[in-house]
Write a protein that holds these residues in place. Structure first.
Motif, PDB file in Angstrom:
ATOM      1  N   UNK A   1      50.408  41.939 -35.678  1.00 62.22           N
ATOM      2  CA  UNK A   1      51.631  42.241 -34.518  1.00 62.22           C
ATOM      3  C   UNK A   1      52.545  43.465 -35.084  1.00 62.22           C
ATOM      4  N   UNK A   2      52.697  43.363 -36.133  1.00 56.05           N
ATOM      5  CA  UNK A   2      53.648  44.433 -36.810  1.00 56.05           C
ATOM      6  C   UNK A   2      53.319  45.891 -36.701  1.00 56.05           C
ATOM      7  N   UNK A   3      51.965  45.910 -37.339  1.00 54.38           N
ATOM      8  CA  UNK A   3      51.331  47.440 -36.941  1.00 54.38           C
ATOM      9  C   UNK A   3      50.957  47.519 -35.587  1.00 54.38           C
ATOM     10  N   UNK A   4      50.840  46.691 -34.865  1.00 56.48           N
ATOM     11  CA  UNK A   4      50.591  47.275 -33.283  1.00 56.48           C
ATOM     12  C   UNK A   4      51.771  47.699 -32.703  1.00 56.48           C
ATOM     13  N   UNK A   5      52.981  47.033 -33.306  1.00 57.63           N
ATOM     14  CA  UNK A   5      54.301  47.618 -32.559  1.00 57.63           C
ATOM     15  C   UNK A   5      54.428  49.019 -32.881  1.00 57.63           C
ATOM     16  N   UNK A   6      53.953  49.584 -34.283  1.00 58.98           N
ATOM     17  CA  UNK A   6      53.998  51.075 -34.612  1.00 58.98           C
ATOM     18  C   UNK A   6      53.198  51.743 -33.610  1.00 58.98           C
ATOM     19  N   UNK A   7      51.849  51.221 -33.581  1.00 57.93           N
ATOM     20  CA  UNK A   7      50.662  51.820 -32.612  1.00 57.93           C
ATOM     21  C   UNK A   7      51.231  52.073 -31.414  1.00 57.93           C
ATOM     22  N   UNK A   8      51.877  51.162 -30.712  1.00 57.66           N
ATOM     23  CA  UNK A   8      52.458  51.205 -29.400  1.00 57.66           C
ATOM     24  C   UNK A   8      53.499  52.545 -29.302  1.00 57.66           C
ATOM     25  N   UNK A   9      54.239  52.341 -30.295  1.00 55.35           N
ATOM     26  CA  UNK A   9      55.312  53.699 -30.049  1.00 55.35           C
ATOM     27  C   UNK A   9      54.711  55.193 -30.215  1.00 55.35           C
ATOM     28  N   UNK A  10      53.788  55.028 -31.223  1.00 58.10           N
ATOM     29  CA  UNK A  10      52.772  56.242 -31.283  1.00 58.10           C
ATOM     30  C   UNK A  10      52.022  56.717 -29.995  1.00 58.10           C
ATOM     31  N   UNK A  11      51.388  55.476 -29.486  1.00 55.73           N
ATOM     32  CA  UNK A  11      50.412  55.657 -28.445  1.00 55.73           C
ATOM     33  C   UNK A  11      51.307  56.226 -27.084  1.00 55.73           C
TER      34      UNK A  11
ATOM     35  N   UNK B   1      60.778  47.946 -52.486  1.00 55.11           N
ATOM     36  CA  UNK B   1      62.011  47.460 -52.179  1.00 55.11           C
ATOM     37  C   UNK B   1      62.060  45.903 -52.499  1.00 55.11           C
ATOM     38  N   UNK B   2      60.866  45.431 -52.632  1.00 51.79           N
ATOM     39  CA  UNK B   2      60.533  43.931 -52.815  1.00 51.79           C
ATOM     40  C   UNK B   2      60.842  43.314 -51.781  1.00 51.79           C
ATOM     41  N   UNK B   3      60.478  43.865 -50.591  1.00 48.76           N
ATOM     42  CA  UNK B   3      60.591  43.231 -49.200  1.00 48.76           C
ATOM     43  C   UNK B   3      59.226  43.075 -48.678  1.00 48.76           C
TER      44      UNK B   3
ATOM     45  N   UNK C   1      63.317  52.336 -37.028  1.00 47.67           N
ATOM     46  CA  UNK C   1      64.000  50.911 -36.676  1.00 47.67           C
ATOM     47  C   UNK C   1      62.946  49.668 -36.838  1.00 47.67           C
ATOM     48  N   UNK C   2      61.744  49.969 -36.258  1.00 47.48           N
ATOM     49  CA  UNK C   2      60.774  49.154 -36.329  1.00 47.48           C
ATOM     50  C   UNK C   2      60.408  48.698 -38.007  1.00 47.48           C
ATOM     51  N   UNK C   3      60.243  49.831 -38.695  1.00 55.30           N
ATOM     52  CA  UNK C   3      59.993  49.513 -40.352  1.00 55.30           C
ATOM     53  C   UNK C   3      61.132  48.581 -40.839  1.00 55.30           C
ATOM     54  N   UNK C   4      62.348  49.115 -40.339  1.00 54.91           N
ATOM     55  CA  UNK C   4      63.328  48.615 -41.221  1.00 54.91           C
ATOM     56  C   UNK C   4      63.519  46.944 -40.792  1.00 54.91           C
ATOM     57  N   UNK C   5      63.225  46.768 -39.327  1.00 60.10           N
ATOM     58  CA  UNK C   5      63.314  45.374 -39.197  1.00 60.10           C
ATOM     59  C   UNK C   5      62.282  44.562 -39.764  1.00 60.10           C
ATOM     60  N   UNK C   6      61.125  45.300 -39.879  1.00 61.79           N
ATOM     61  CA  UNK C   6      60.165  44.371 -40.667  1.00 61.79           C
ATOM     62  C   UNK C   6      59.200  43.784 -39.733  1.00 61.79           C
ATOM     63  N   UNK C   7      58.321  43.201 -40.231  1.00 64.83           N
ATOM     64  CA  UNK C   7      57.147  42.496 -39.766  1.00 64.83           C
ATOM     65  C   UNK C   7      57.496  40.842 -39.023  1.00 64.83           C
TER      66      UNK C   7
ATOM     67  N   UNK D   1      61.306  37.872 -44.421  1.00 63.72           N
ATOM     68  CA  UNK D   1      59.995  37.363 -45.113  1.00 63.72           C
ATOM     69  C   UNK D   1      60.138  36.007 -45.856  1.00 63.72           C
ATOM     70  N   UNK D   2      59.252  35.021 -44.932  1.00 63.21           N
ATOM     71  CA  UNK D   2      59.431  33.776 -45.573  1.00 63.21           C
ATOM     72  C   UNK D   2      58.215  33.355 -46.644  1.00 63.21           C
TER      73      UNK D   2
END
Length: 526
Positions: free
Chosen positions: A54-64, A210-212, A496-502, A508-509
């Motif tokens: 789902x995380x990488x699909x968000x970046x895919x959507x922006x680019x698409x 960054x250890x995130x 913004x999507x990368x900073x927000x994270x997956x 990250x739990x």
């Protein structure tokens, strides 16, 4: 035709194509990487792989979205800026573009909404099928576009009709299975896969530095390493096959890439570096490796690679033959039933396009002198220094990508890809390189075809619309401002999507060693 109009029309199309191609490769590669990631989720039922997908699909959507917007602009230009091109070869060129829109684009546009909004509305296996259909549609779209472009490079399966004064399809199967189109498709999509793999590798490296989001980043990087290694090897192998296709269909482009001014004895050596001197028609300070070009270009030790000087002499012969075809066409205009002129045309019709090159110097090609024909023959030589250095920069990046992904694959296999900080920095800084190589590859394909809009058929300077310089400058400036603003928006959304994270609700739990993810239970209002 006003040279300023031709140059500005070419500039505008180059800007839109180069800009559009910033988004296409990432879409091509990321779509299939999403299929791989979601397939792991379906097979393992580990929730972290759903988070990753789902995380990488968000970046895919922006680019698409931006890729679609810029692609529409490109296709409209065939009617606005290249109307004679559309009239002259629209019967052939328009067919694959129409199929691309009706079949491939509608396919991916239909399923892309289901992919984004159907996570909780269908089974895991059904959603994986939807994601695969998006990837299939995206890559089929590239196929039909490259079938059209491949025909521009090698116009097989079509013939000129003197009754309609247009090129028309004679064999659609030949258009579809054009060897140039096939080679360009597999090479281009492989380059897109490399682009996506570097993107995922670099962003994952950023998180690890960054250890995130360590759980997500480690797994994403492992997928990128394997996918990228296979893709980068494919790019080099298929690029070699693409170069081999030039030997039979675009000898001048091959000669310009290698700065081969004269035919060398077989097997020809390859020039690693040098300084092409256009005025002296030689390459100074050349460092050559014997035999290699002959092996790559001809797959033999006894076949010559024809040099530019010899190809110019052949072009001179074809211009002379084309003038005969041009004369026959003019007479058939007034008397379509003239059997003698029809026979003359059929004998020389293959060279009609070469006669049209003379229109850059004289209104009626039949009035050209032998001296003018000899001068015009050199117009078939593209920009040699640009071709020479663009290819070498692209090839260097290609081999660098193999080394990068091979290192990533070894580190991932040893489970050290999350702790080797020097490599993580290299991966992060390597993100722009595939885009540079891809843009250089597009320049090689299109500039290497010049002076032709359609290789050997229609010169570029005859293909444009009747426009004013002021109108072209207005649209170029408007395009630059509009799409420059969209580029800023796209980059900001990506960042913004990368900073927000997956993770949508919490940081990250996932502990570093865990294969599971703790999904927080949110209070639900009564």
């Amino acid at each position: 035709m006003d040279p300023g109009v031709v140059d500005l029309s070419r500039l505008q199309f180059a800007l839109t194509a180069l800009y559009h191609f910033l988004f296409v490769p990432l879409t091509l590669g990321l779509s299939f990487m999403l299929v791989i990631m979601e397939a792991v989720y379906v097979m393992t039922d580990r929730p972290i792989w759903r988070v990753i997908t789902r995380f990488w699909s968000k970046l895919f959507a922006i680019n698409f979205v931006l890729g679609v917007a810029t692609g529409l602009t490109m296709e409209f230009q065939f009617g606005t800026n290249w109307s004679y091109f559309s009239h002259y070869v629209g019967d052939i060129f328009g067919a694959p573009l129409a199929i691309e829109g009706l079949m491939a684009f509608f396919l991916e546009a239909t399923f892309v909404g289901l992919m984004f909004f159907g996570w909780n509305k269908m089974s895991k296996l059904a959603h994986l099928g939807v994601t695969f259909m998006v990837a299939l549609g995206t890559n089929l779209s590239a196929l039909w576009i490259l079938v059209a472009n491949g025909w521009m490079q090698n116009p097989a399966g079509a013939t000129f009709n003197p009754e309609t004064m247009r090129m028309e399809i004679s064999d659609f199967g030949t258009v579809l299975f054009n060897p140039i189109a096939q080679a360009k498709f597999v090479h281009t999509v492989s380059a897109g896969y490399v682009c996506a793999a570097v993107f995922v590798l670099g962003i994952s490296a950023l998180y690890l530095l960054r250890g995130k989001y360590v759980g997500v980043a480690k797994r994403s990087m492992a997928v990128a390493a394997a996918f990228g290694l296979a893709s980068s090897l494919s790019v080099v192998v298929l690029g070699d096959e693409s170069g081999y296709a030039l030997t039979d269909n675009q000898k001048m482009k091959l000669a310009a890439i290698e700065a081969a001014w004269h035919t060398a004895p077989a097997p020809a050596g390859i020039t690693l570096i040098g300084i092409p001197d256009v005025a002296a028609r030689t390459t100074r300070y050349a460092v050559e490796v014997p035999w290699v070009l002959g092996l790559i270009a001809t797959r033999s030790l006894d076949t010559e690679v024809t040099g530019m000087s010899e190809l110019v002499l052949k072009a001179q012969e074809r211009i002379t033959s084309g003038v005969v075809a041009y004369d026959a066409v003019q007479k058939l205009k007034t008397d379509p039933t003239n059997v003698r002129e029809r026979a003359r045309f059929e004998l020389h019709k293959r060279d009609l396009g070469y006669a049209l090159l003379l229109k850059a110097h004289v209104a009626d090609p039949r009035l050209a002198s032998p001296k003018l024909i000899a001068v015009t023959a050199w117009d078939v030589v593209p920009n040699v220094p640009l071709m020479f250095w663009s290819f070498r920069a692209m090839a260097f990046i290609g081999f660098y990508m193999i080394a990068l992904f091979a290192t990533a694959f070894v580190l991932a296999s040893l489970r050290r890809h999350d702790s080797t900080r020097w490599f993580l920095r290299i991966a992060l800084y390597s993100i722009p390189l595939p885009w540079i190589a891809i843009e250089l590859g597009w320049m090689l394909a299109e500039i290497g075809r010049q002076p032709w809009a359609i290789e050997g058929v229609l010169p570029t300077f005859l293909a444009t619309s009747t426009l004013s310089v002021a109108a072209l400058w207005t649209t170029i400036i408007g395009f630059t401002v509009l799409y420059g603003a969209l580029a800023v928006i796209e980059v900001r959304l990506m960042i913004a999507a990368i900073r927000k994270g997956p993770f949508e609700h919490v940081d990250d739990p996932v502990p570093d060693q865990s294969d599971t993810v703790v999904v927080p239970i949110l209070p639900v209002a009564a």
